[in-house]
Design a protein around this motif. Structure first.
Motif, short mmCIF file in Angstrom:
data_model
loop_
_atom_site.label_atom_id
_atom_site.label_comp_id
_atom_site.label_asym_id
_atom_site.label_seq_id
_atom_site.Cartn_x
_atom_site.Cartn_y
_atom_site.Cartn_z
N PHE A 173 19.14 42.69 39.62
CA PHE A 173 20.29 42.40 40.41
C PHE A 173 21.89 42.55 39.46
O PHE A 173 21.42 41.59 39.26
CB PHE A 173 19.81 41.90 41.68
N PRO A 174 22.55 43.06 39.78
CA PRO A 174 24.01 43.00 39.72
C PRO A 174 24.12 41.73 40.13
O PRO A 174 24.74 41.89 40.87
CB PRO A 174 24.58 44.07 39.00
N SER A 175 24.79 40.41 39.20
CA SER A 175 25.05 39.27 39.60
C SER A 175 25.79 38.51 38.73
O SER A 175 25.47 38.47 37.40
CB SER A 175 24.07 38.90 40.25
N PRO A 176 27.52 38.49 39.23
CA PRO A 176 27.84 37.24 38.55
C PRO A 176 27.46 36.16 37.91
O PRO A 176 27.76 35.66 36.83
CB PRO A 176 29.44 37.24 38.96
N ALA A 177 26.02 36.19 38.60
CA ALA A 177 25.48 34.60 38.71
C ALA A 177 24.18 34.81 37.65
O ALA A 177 23.82 33.61 37.42
CB ALA A 177 25.39 34.24 39.94
N LEU A 236 18.07 39.43 37.37
CA LEU A 236 19.56 38.73 37.57
C LEU A 236 21.15 39.50 36.21
O LEU A 236 20.35 38.43 35.16
CB LEU A 236 19.74 37.59 38.40
N ILE A 237 21.41 40.16 36.19
CA ILE A 237 22.51 40.70 35.15
C ILE A 237 23.93 40.62 35.37
O ILE A 237 23.85 41.19 36.33
CB ILE A 237 21.79 41.49 34.83
N SER A 238 24.67 39.95 34.17
CA SER A 238 26.58 40.10 34.97
C SER A 238 26.63 41.29 33.81
O SER A 238 26.22 41.02 32.17
CB SER A 238 26.33 38.78 35.01
N LEU A 239 27.61 41.45 34.42
CA LEU A 239 28.28 42.52 33.14
C LEU A 239 29.44 40.98 32.40
O LEU A 239 29.57 41.74 31.14
CB LEU A 239 29.01 43.30 33.89
N GLY A 240 29.71 40.37 32.61
CA GLY A 240 30.58 39.29 32.61
C GLY A 240 31.30 38.15 33.07
O GLY A 240 30.93 38.22 34.04
N ASP A 241 32.19 37.41 32.57
CA ASP A 241 32.55 36.21 33.37
C ASP A 241 34.06 36.62 34.26
O ASP A 241 35.33 36.09 34.10
CB ASP A 241 32.76 34.99 32.75
N TYR A 242 33.05 37.53 34.76
CA TYR A 242 34.93 37.81 36.26
C TYR A 242 33.88 38.38 37.49
O TYR A 242 32.93 38.32 37.29
CB TYR A 242 35.91 38.81 35.44
N VAL A 243 34.67 38.34 38.41
CA VAL A 243 33.44 38.67 39.44
C VAL A 243 33.89 40.56 40.33
O VAL A 243 35.81 40.73 40.01
CB VAL A 243 33.97 37.83 40.85
N LEU A 244 33.35 41.07 40.39
CA LEU A 244 33.61 42.62 41.28
C LEU A 244 33.17 42.53 42.73
O LEU A 244 32.98 41.25 43.04
CB LEU A 244 32.59 43.44 40.03
N ASN A 245 33.58 43.42 43.54
CA ASN A 245 33.01 43.12 44.71
C ASN A 245 31.59 43.35 44.59
O ASN A 245 31.39 43.41 46.17
CB ASN A 245 34.20 44.40 45.64
N GLY A 246 30.28 44.33 44.26
CA GLY A 246 29.59 44.78 44.30
C GLY A 246 29.10 44.93 43.34
O GLY A 246 29.77 45.31 42.28
N GLY A 247 28.06 45.13 43.08
CA GLY A 247 26.96 45.17 41.90
C GLY A 247 26.96 46.63 41.47
O GLY A 247 27.36 47.53 40.31
N GLU A 248 27.38 48.37 42.07
CA GLU A 248 27.47 49.51 41.65
C GLU A 248 28.24 49.32 40.74
O GLU A 248 28.05 50.30 39.12
CB GLU A 248 28.32 50.54 43.11
N VAL A 249 29.63 49.22 40.44
CA VAL A 249 31.04 49.66 38.82
C VAL A 249 29.95 48.98 38.38
O VAL A 249 29.60 49.20 37.00
CB VAL A 249 31.89 48.94 39.19
N ALA A 250 29.23 47.65 38.43
CA ALA A 250 28.14 47.19 36.84
C ALA A 250 26.96 48.26 37.04
O ALA A 250 26.55 47.52 35.59
CB ALA A 250 27.77 45.69 37.32
N THR A 251 26.65 47.92 37.40
CA THR A 251 25.12 49.13 37.66
C THR A 251 25.26 50.13 36.88
O THR A 251 24.92 51.02 35.89
CB THR A 251 25.07 49.68 38.94
CL1 6GU Z 1 26.50 42.35 38.25
N1 6GU Z 1 28.19 42.25 39.99
C1 6GU Z 1 29.10 41.66 40.36
N2 6GU Z 1 29.83 41.48 41.92
N3 6GU Z 1 30.77 40.51 40.03
C2 6GU Z 1 29.82 41.21 38.46
C3 6GU Z 1 29.46 41.16 38.12
C4 6GU Z 1 28.10 41.70 38.31
N4 6GU Z 1 28.90 41.18 36.58
C5 6GU Z 1 30.54 40.70 36.06
N5 6GU Z 1 31.11 40.51 37.24
#
Ligand code: 6GU
Length: 237
Positions: free
Chosen positions: A89-93, A137-152
């Motif tokens: 589950f892509p997540s900034p957390a 639960l995996i994040s791309l980095g310390d910023y917020v995207l609108n959803g998991g699609e771009v991260a995926t």
């Molecule tokens: Cl994986 N999801 C969202 N919504 N924001 C992000 C992210 C993921 N990684 C960095 N920012």
């Protein structure tokens, strides 16, 4: 490798039919299946979200469509492959995605990406998913995207190119940024002098040991300048 993506915006993933990952799908190395979460709803409006218990801003993704989607997409994996699926589950957390994460995930038989939108997915979905596979639960980095699609998309590209046979020349994977913990060395091609900028003479010397040493120095110097956080200690290199 099989990858399933569950999303309410499946067309985000059209770009994965291009280039190397597109070729990998044609040759059968990568079996990528993008699914619409709304296909597991049963009401006329194909509802996937609802208001949060306890109040607060935004909407939360309902658990029922996710439960049915995971049942259909992920429960048959063990019989089919002998391996439990990895459910991301892509997540900034989440934990931060790195090249080491990509390497680890490139050895899996079956990965399922669950792309959340809105303020997130009902927490009970993660618990349920853990009864089916290994949940990350995996994040791309310390910023917020609108959803998991771009991260995926980013994760699929980073993982997919490490599957044997996807990148034509495996040597090109070895000398990249992050593979040895350093940024990559600078590259040059012809002409040897371009707009008053000569190529570093050592690269024209034919001295392979000197070239290797110069490239290593460049890697260390660049990493020190741009990404000191990657170096073990200030004095180590
Ligand atoms: Cl994986 N999801 C969202 N919504 N924001 C992000 C992210 C993921 N990684 C960095 N920012």
């Amino acid at each position: 490798m099989r990858i399933d993506v569950i999303s309410i915006f499946p067309s985000y993933f059209d770009g994965l039919t291009l280039s190397l990952l597109g070729k990998a799908q044609h040759s059968g190395i990568l079996d990528l299946r993008v699914r619409d979460l709304r296909d597991w709803t049963h009401d006329r409006h194909r509802t996937v979200d609802d208001t949060p218990y306890g109040g607060g801003a935004g909407m939360v993704m309902k658990p029922e469509p996710w439960g049915e989607a995971l049942d259909d997409v992920a429960t048959s994996t063990v019989e089919a492959t002998g391996q439990r699926p990895t459910i991301i589950f892509p997540s900034p957390a989440g934990e931060v995605f790195t090249q080491a994460t990509a390497r680890d995930l490139s050895t899996r038989e079956h990965i399922v990406f669950g792309c959340g939108r809105y303020e997130g997915i009902d927490e009970r979905v993660f618990e349920y998913a853990a009864s089916i596979g290994e949940v990350r639960l995996i994040s791309l980095g310390d910023y917020v995207l609108n959803g998991g699609e771009v991260a995926t998309m980013a994760m699929i590209e980073a993982i997919g190119r490490l599957i044997p046979g996807v990148v034509g020349n495996p040597e090109s994977l070895v000398e990249e940024s992050h593979e040895d913990g350093l940024l990559e060395y600078p590259s040059y091609t012809k002409p040897s002098n371009w707009r008053d900028q000569p190529v570093p003479p050592v690269l024209l010397s034919g001295n392979h040991a000197a070239i290797a040493a110069w490239r290593r120095e460049q890697q260390i110097e660049r990493t020190r300048r741009r990404r000191p956080d990657l170096l073990p200690e200030e004095t180590a290199l």
